[in-house]
Design an enzyme around this catalytic site. Structure first.
Site, short mmCIF file in Angstrom:
data_model
loop_
_atom_site.label_atom_id
_atom_site.label_comp_id
_atom_site.label_asym_id
_atom_site.label_seq_id
_atom_site.Cartn_x
_atom_site.Cartn_y
_atom_site.Cartn_z
N ARG A 1 0.83 -1.22 0.00
CA ARG A 1 0.00 0.00 0.00
C ARG A 1 0.86 1.27 0.00
NH1 ARG A 1 -3.82 -0.35 4.94
NH2 ARG A 1 -2.00 -1.38 5.84
N GLU A 2 1.96 1.23 -0.74
CA GLU A 2 2.85 2.38 -0.76
C GLU A 2 2.17 3.64 -1.28
OE1 GLU A 2 5.55 -1.25 -1.73
OE2 GLU A 2 3.44 -0.67 -1.92
N LEU A 3 1.30 3.49 -2.27
CA LEU A 3 0.63 4.67 -2.82
C LEU A 3 -0.29 5.29 -1.78
CD1 LEU A 3 0.09 6.55 -5.18
CD2 LEU A 3 -1.67 4.95 -5.97
N LYS A 4 -1.01 4.48 -1.04
CA LYS A 4 -1.90 5.00 0.01
C LYS A 4 -1.13 5.88 0.99
CE LYS A 4 -4.21 3.38 4.22
NZ LYS A 4 -5.47 4.14 4.15
N HIS B 1 -16.53 11.53 3.01
CA HIS B 1 -15.39 11.20 2.16
C HIS B 1 -14.56 12.43 1.82
CE1 HIS B 1 -16.72 7.09 1.74
NE2 HIS B 1 -17.92 7.51 1.43
N CYS C 1 -22.08 8.35 5.87
CA CYS C 1 -21.49 7.03 6.09
C CYS C 1 -20.74 7.06 7.42
CB CYS C 1 -20.56 6.70 4.91
SG CYS C 1 -20.19 4.94 4.74
#
Length: 782
Positions: A16-19, A716, A748
């Site tokens: 998950r490097e991009l996250k 979000h 949400c």
């Protein structure tokens, strides 16, 4: 011989490097240069993992969403961000999430006064985020393109041209990937009364210019994705395809028209006549259409077959694929290409990272890297014969046979319980009006009752305690104490805010599906099986491999503790059977309906245990109900029948005085509103704030019988809605739904937000509800 290629690769990185790079940039902790460097590093690594392919995809990488990328490539920016100065990447983040990473001061300096319309707190750094919805029938969310009658388009091919050059330096043969013009228009939303198809003549010259630019940059083939072709199309939209591809038939570059997620059916003749050089067919879902396509496809066309399932994680039965693929290969020769059925965006990156999975179950799986390995095996068998991969095929065959016969998969007790299901299991004792009166007497809530959807921020302290517990650094008692402290904090904050129906905050839950799967027999869990849901949001779907049962209560202890801290009603929070199913990697050896009924029986036991523990309000989230719909309407009713019945089985064993809630995420409800009503939940909450309550159009022509909470806080986005904005949204809702049946709630759960954002937003929400109560009676709101 067969050419191998791929339609798309996961973007987020195996760890998950991009996250983490995105979130660091958004927090202002790292510069743009570092984010861009991480993106380049991931692209290079992913191309290296695909180096054995004849063609690797280019342009499938995105810092947020590939549909939003296409909007920027086409110059289709919402008016509210069009005049911002500065980097295009920041502008993309503004559309995606309402703001980029700049501080207020930097933003004001480069971008000037507030241009935002909609739900924001009035600072210079906020704009209204773009609407978000599901990508066909997947759990991936895209940012909806926005159109008006005078929308114009202007090409910016920088992203694709830069990545094509990068791929060339990496040593792969790049195949640019773009969304086709007709699908792009269909994915978008007209913000006025205009007809989207009237924009096609303005759009096509930009596509023509884009294809020419890619050809000039050395692209031999362009993959042009048109998944809309697996849905029902009106004559006007079918004609749009003829017009579009006649205009794009310039001879400058070869077009691979790419369809996936379903069958072509009545669109098959249309597709075969379009003037493109190649066609990709999802042979996992449309295997029966191959002969028809072969009979119609011109003799000079390439046929690409998606032979590996790009949507699920089970090993491919390679012998079975070769049995039907070999005759096709003999017939087509070098006109045959093979690939996964769709982009591998929807599966985890690499099974090799998994160290804790049960060895037997691990042997049944294939993630993105392994799926490409399967593709290479099939290609080698087609080129050199099965003898060239004899040992590999034998190992594959052994794994397939072991799964079929495993006692881990089959549970006779669960199958016997399914056989005892009767229609009465899904029926409440009394109709809604009777229940509503009894619930009102028991709960004594004010008009416009306020609540939240379930989760509160997952703080660093929560994540640290969870990690320590899993690593064995703290014991069960210490972990329980840490989670109880967080629950107590959530209760205190809600009481201070003045919310009417409270939640425990879900501190103990890692994910709304994974948490339950971990406590159900028949599920397995990966360590690194992450897939992108949207932007930096990643989920790790549990693996439903066998018959499902509930060995013990899953939530009762936590909810009972939370209720002990307050006199206000405390919601018991559960995830519904349809959502658990749709957000899992589901076994493919039995109908999905059977697995869903098994889940329904397990959740039903939990609901009844919560009721016995004194819980008066129980929310059973069905966030993913709509996304399970088949892509063709003719197949909807069959799905809705068993999906709605599964919810009813799970929910409807309770007494009339127990109030059942459900929640649904971003979806268009107009066309399934009758089925939603058939669920017979006492209260339904839905996400509506990004659409400015447009989703409530469903209630113009349908008298929804029960209570509803239209979301008024877009969770979000980091933007904080004002009290006035919330009041405006609720007044719009009251024009469609009787005020006495309206609730006030966020869109949400709040787990992805920070307390510093949540508290002022909820304070505004509670203040808005109080104003509505004081300023209008329950019959009408001016």
């Amino acid at each position: 011989m067969a050419i191998t290629h791929n339609l798309g690769f996961p973007r987020i990185g195996a760890q998950r490097e991009l996250k983490f790079a995105l979130e660091s940039y958004w927090r202002g902790e790292s510069p743009r240069s570092e984010l861009l460097a991480r993106g380049a590093e991931l692209r290079a690594r992913h191309w290296q993992q695909q180096v054995g392919l004849d063609f690797a995809p280019v342009g499938d990488f995105s810092f947020y969403d590939h549909v939003l990328d296409m909007s920027f490539t086409l110059g289709n920016l919402p008016a509210r961000v069009r005049d911002f100065q500065g980097d295009a990447l920041d502008n993309m983040f503004r559309v995606a999430r309402g703001r980029s990473a700049r501080t207020t001061e930097d933003h004001a300096a480069c971008c000037g006064a507030d241009r935002g319309a909609g739900a924001h707190d009035g600072t210079d750094q906020d704009v209204a985020a773009g609407e978000m919805t599901k990508w066909f029938d997947t759990n991936y969310h895209y940012i909806v393109p926005e159109f008006v009658a005078d929308t114009t388009f202007r090409l910016d091919a920088t992203r694709l041209l830069d990545q094509l050059a990068e791929a060339r330096h990496t040593g792969v043969r790049g195949k640019p990937v773009i969304i086709g013009p007709v699908t792009y228009l269909a994915l978008g939303k007209a913000k006025d009364d205009s007809d989207k198809l009237e924009l096609l003549p303005r759009l096509l010259p930009v596509y023509t210019e884009l294809l020419a630019a890619l050809a000039d940059a050395g692209a031999q083939w362009v993959q042009i994705d048109e998944p809309l072709l697996v849905t029902e199309l009106s004559p006007a939209w079918q004609q749009a395809y003829r017009d579009a591809y006649a205009a794009l038939d310039t001879g400058k570059v070869n077009l691979l028209l790419t369809t996936y997620f379903g069958q072509l059916q009545d669109n098959l003749p249309l597709v075969c006549e379009l003037p493109v050089q190649g066609l990709h067919l999802d042979a996992v879902h449309a295997r029966d259409e191959i002969d028809s396509v072969l009979a119609r496809l011109p003799a000079d066309r390439i046929l690409s077959l998606g032979v590996i399932n790009g949507r699920n994680i089970w090993k491919t039965e390679l012998d079975a694929v070769l049995d039907w693929l070999e005759p096709v290969a003999q017939r087509l020769g070098d006109r045959l290409w093979i690939a996964p059925s769709c982009s591998l965006l929807h599966v985890p990156v690499d099974l090799a990272s998994e160290q804790a999975l049960d060895a037997d179950i691990c042997a049944w799986l294939a993630f993105a890297v392994q799926k490409l390995d399967e593709l290479y095996i099939l290609a080698t068998a087609l080129r050199l014969g099965r003898a060239a991969v004899q040992q590999t095929l034998a190992a594959n065959r052994a794994a397939i046979d072991a799964r079929r016969g495993s006692p881990k998969v089959h549970n006779p007790a669960v199958q016997a319980a399914l056989a005892r299901i009767t229609p009465t299991l899904g029926q409440r004792r009394q109709p809604y009006p009777v229940r509503a009166a009894r619930q009102a007497e028991r709960l004594r809530l004010p008009a416009f009752p306020t609540t939240t959807i379930g989760s509160f921020p997952q703080t660093g302290e929560i994540r640290q305690a969870r990690s320590q517990f899993r690593r064995g650094e703290i014991g069960a008692d210490a972990y329980r104490a840490a989670m109880q402290a967080e629950i107590a904090r959530s209760v205190r904050e809600q009481e201070a805010l003045g919310l009417d129906v409270l939640v425990h905050g879900e501190a103990e839950r890692n994910d709304m599906v994974e948490y339950f799967g971990e406590q159900l027999d028949g599920y397995a869990f990966s360590q690194y099986g992450w897939v992108q849901s949207y932007g930096s949001r990643c989920v790790k779907p549990p693996i439903l491999f066998g018959d499902i049962s509930r060995p013990r209560a899953m939530t009762v202890e936590w909810i009972r503790y939370a209720q002990s801290l307050t006199d206000k009603p405390m919601k018991g929070m559960l995830t519904g059977p349809v959502t658990i199913l749709n957000w899992s990697f589901v076994r493919d050896d039995q109908p999905r309906a059977v697995s869903c009924y098994q889940l329904a029986l397990a959740i039903r036991e939990e609901v009844l245990d919560l009721e016995r523990a004194g819980v008066r309000v129980i929310q059973i989230d069905e966030a993913a109900l709509r996304e399970g719909l088949p892509l063709r309407r003719a197949q909807w009713q069959s799905y809705l029948d068993w999906a709605v019945e599964s919810f009813r089985i799970a929910a409807n064993g309770v007494q009339d005085e127990t109030q059942i809630h459900t929640h649904m995420c971003y979806s268009e409800f107009n066309d399934i509103i009758a089925s939603i009503a058939e669920m017979d939940a006492d209260v339904i909450t839905i996400e509506t704030s990004r659409s400015d309550m447009e989703l409530l159009d469903a209630f113009d022509n349908f008298s929804y019988p029960n209570e509803i909470g239209p979301g008024v806080y877009d969770i979000h986005s980091p933007n904080i809605p004002t009290q006035a904005h919330i009041e405006t949204l609720m007044r719009k809702a009251a024009q469609r739904i009787p005020a006495e049946r309206l609730w006030v709630n966020p869109d949400c759960g709040l787990k992805t937000r920070q307390w510093a954002e949540v508290l002022p937003a909820l304070a505004n929400m509670v203040a808005a509800a109080r104003t509505l109560r004081a300023g209008a009676d329950s019959q009408a709101i001016s």
